[in-house]
Design a protein around this motif. Structure first.
Motif, mmCIF file in Angstrom:
data_model
loop_
_atom_site.group_PDB
_atom_site.id
_atom_site.type_symbol
_atom_site.label_atom_id
_atom_site.label_comp_id
_atom_site.label_asym_id
_atom_site.label_seq_id
_atom_site.Cartn_x
_atom_site.Cartn_y
_atom_site.Cartn_z
ATOM 1 N N ILE A 1 0.840 -1.199 0.000
ATOM 2 C CA ILE A 1 0.000 0.000 0.000
ATOM 3 C C ILE A 1 0.874 1.247 0.000
ATOM 4 C CG2 ILE A 1 -1.686 1.340 1.328
ATOM 5 C CD1 ILE A 1 -2.829 -1.369 2.283
ATOM 6 N N GLN A 2 1.920 1.241 0.818
ATOM 7 C CA GLN A 2 2.830 2.391 0.879
ATOM 8 C C GLN A 2 3.541 2.599 -0.457
ATOM 9 O OE1 GLN A 2 5.141 1.223 4.267
ATOM 10 N NE2 GLN A 2 3.767 2.226 5.728
ATOM 11 N N LEU A 3 3.977 1.509 -1.096
ATOM 12 C CA LEU A 3 4.626 1.628 -2.395
ATOM 13 C C LEU A 3 3.667 2.172 -3.450
ATOM 14 C CD1 LEU A 3 6.737 -1.669 -2.463
ATOM 15 C CD2 LEU A 3 7.585 0.676 -2.208
ATOM 16 N N LEU A 4 2.429 1.699 -3.430
ATOM 17 C CA LEU A 4 1.429 2.219 -4.370
ATOM 18 C C LEU A 4 1.150 3.697 -4.108
ATOM 19 C CD1 LEU A 4 -1.105 -0.748 -4.512
ATOM 20 C CD2 LEU A 4 0.392 0.050 -6.353
ATOM 21 N N GLN A 5 1.095 4.066 -2.827
ATOM 22 C CA GLN A 5 0.858 5.463 -2.478
ATOM 23 C C GLN A 5 2.001 6.346 -2.989
ATOM 24 O OE1 GLN A 5 0.473 6.267 1.710
ATOM 25 N NE2 GLN A 5 -0.285 8.330 1.351
ATOM 26 N N MET A 6 3.233 5.896 -2.797
ATOM 27 C CA MET A 6 4.388 6.668 -3.278
ATOM 28 C C MET A 6 4.375 6.757 -4.802
ATOM 29 S SD MET A 6 7.493 5.714 -0.591
ATOM 30 C CE MET A 6 8.154 4.550 -1.719
ATOM 31 N N ALA A 7 4.048 5.658 -5.476
ATOM 32 C CA ALA A 7 3.996 5.662 -6.940
ATOM 33 C C ALA A 7 2.928 6.624 -7.442
ATOM 34 C CB ALA A 7 3.733 4.250 -7.460
ATOM 35 N N ASN A 8 1.782 6.627 -6.788
ATOM 36 C CA ASN A 8 0.712 7.545 -7.187
ATOM 37 C C ASN A 8 1.091 8.995 -6.916
ATOM 38 O OD1 ASN A 8 -1.710 6.075 -8.256
ATOM 39 N ND2 ASN A 8 -1.353 4.901 -6.406
ATOM 40 N N GLU A 9 1.726 9.263 -5.781
ATOM 41 C CA GLU A 9 2.180 10.622 -5.472
ATOM 42 C C GLU A 9 3.214 11.085 -6.498
ATOM 43 O OE1 GLU A 9 3.515 10.495 -1.406
ATOM 44 O OE2 GLU A 9 1.467 10.416 -0.621
ATOM 45 N N ASN A 10 4.156 10.190 -6.856
ATOM 46 C CA ASN A 10 5.169 10.540 -7.860
ATOM 47 C C ASN A 10 4.523 10.829 -9.211
ATOM 48 O OD1 ASN A 10 7.256 10.300 -6.024
ATOM 49 N ND2 ASN A 10 7.722 8.186 -6.584
ATOM 50 N N ALA A 11 3.539 10.029 -9.591
ATOM 51 C CA ALA A 11 2.846 10.243 -10.860
ATOM 52 C C ALA A 11 2.141 11.598 -10.866
ATOM 53 C CB ALA A 11 1.852 9.125 -11.119
ATOM 54 N N LEU A 12 1.524 11.947 -9.740
ATOM 55 C CA LEU A 12 0.858 13.257 -9.649
ATOM 56 C C LEU A 12 1.867 14.394 -9.710
ATOM 57 C CD1 LEU A 12 -1.870 12.541 -6.937
ATOM 58 C CD2 LEU A 12 -2.231 12.917 -9.386
ATOM 59 N N GLN A 13 2.990 14.224 -9.047
ATOM 60 C CA GLN A 13 4.023 15.259 -9.057
ATOM 61 C C GLN A 13 4.587 15.453 -10.454
ATOM 62 O OE1 GLN A 13 6.782 14.068 -6.017
ATOM 63 N NE2 GLN A 13 5.547 14.958 -4.370
ATOM 64 N N GLN A 14 4.737 14.362 -11.206
ATOM 65 C CA GLN A 14 5.234 14.472 -12.574
ATOM 66 C C GLN A 14 4.252 15.221 -13.467
ATOM 67 O OE1 GLN A 14 6.142 10.485 -13.827
ATOM 68 N NE2 GLN A 14 8.087 10.439 -12.706
ATOM 69 N N LYS A 15 2.969 15.163 -13.106
ATOM 70 C CA LYS A 15 1.952 15.902 -13.854
ATOM 71 C C LYS A 15 1.812 17.327 -13.346
ATOM 72 C CE LYS A 15 -0.792 11.852 -15.001
ATOM 73 N NZ LYS A 15 -2.068 11.159 -14.846
ATOM 74 N N GLY A 16 2.611 17.683 -12.333
ATOM 75 C CA GLY A 16 2.570 19.034 -11.793
ATOM 76 C C GLY A 16 1.545 19.233 -10.697
#
Length: 181
Positions: free
Chosen positions: A120-135
Motif C-alpha cells: 500500500i505504501q509503495l502504491l501510495q508513493m507511486a501515485n504521489e510521484n505520478a501526480l508530481q510528474q503531472k505538476g
C-alpha cells in the motif's frame, strides 16, 4: 489511485467487469470509502471498525476489495439495475445482508493473500510521484499523526479518515487545531 491498483491486482475479474461497463473506472473506484462508511449496514460497519481498531487501515482496503469480489460474484451475468455501476454497487452494499454475512465478508477480506502495508505504501508513493510528474502537488503542514501508545497502525494519510488527531511541536504536547471555517 491506490484502490484501483489493488483491485487490478487482487480482483481481476471484478476489474474487467468495471472496465467493460463503466466509462470512468477511477470514478467507480474512488467511491470505495462511501461503500464502507456510507452504504454498509451498521452491523457490518461495527464489525469492520472493530477489526480496524486492532489491525489498522489495511483492513479497510481488504473489506472494500471483498465487497467488490462479492458484487462481481452476485451480479456477474446479470443486467445492471440502474444506469450507473456506481449506483449498482451502492445498492448492493446497502443490501449486502441478503447475500453475505458480516463474518463471511471479513473471511473473504482476510482470504486475500500477499497483501501488505508495504505494498500500500509503495502504491501510495507511486501515485504521489505520478501526480508530481503531472505538476499536481499537495502541501501538508509539518505535523505528525500519532496513535495512542502501543497502537502504531494508523493510516499514513488521511485519505480515508475524516478526522485526524495532530500532535505538533515537540514532545507529547497537544496543540489546539483551528475550528473549521
Amino acid at each position: 489511485m491506490i484502490f484501483g491498483d489493488l483491485v487490478n491486482k487482487f480482483c481481476q475479474a471484478a476489474h474487467k467487469l468495471m472496465v467493460a461497463v463503466s466509462e470512468d473506472v477511477l470514478e467507480v473506484y474512488s467511491d470505495w470509502q462511501r461503500w464502507l462508511f456510507g452504504e454498509l449496514p451498521m452491523a457490518y460497519i461495527a464489525r469492520v471498525f472493530d477489526v480496524f481498531l486492532v489491525e489498522g487501515y489495511k483492513v479497510l482496503y481488504r473489506v472494500a476489495l471483498a465487497i467488490l469480489k462479492f458484487f462481481h460474484k452476485v451480479r456477474a451475468g446479470q443486467p445492471m439495475e440502474s444506469d450507473s455501476i456506481q449506483q449498482d454497487i451502492r445498492a448492493f452494499v446497502r443490501d449486502i445482508a441478503k447475500s453475505v454475512s458480516p463474518e463471511r465478508l471479513l473471511e473473504k477480506a482476510f482470504a486475500i493473500r500477499l497483501f501488505s502495508r508495504k505494498e500500500i505504501q509503495l502504491l501510495q508513493m507511486a501515485n504521489e510521484n505520478a501526480l508530481q510528474q503531472k505538476g499536481i502537488t499537495v502541501k501538508q503542514k509539518s505535523c505528525s499523526t500519532r496513535a495512542s501508545p502501543g497502537h502504531g497502525r494508523i493510516a499514513p494519510s488521511s485519505t480515508f479518515l475524516p478526522v485526524k488527531v495532530k500532535l505538533c511541536g515537540t514532545g507529547n504536547k497537544l496543540t489546539s487545531l483551528p475550528a473549521p471555517a
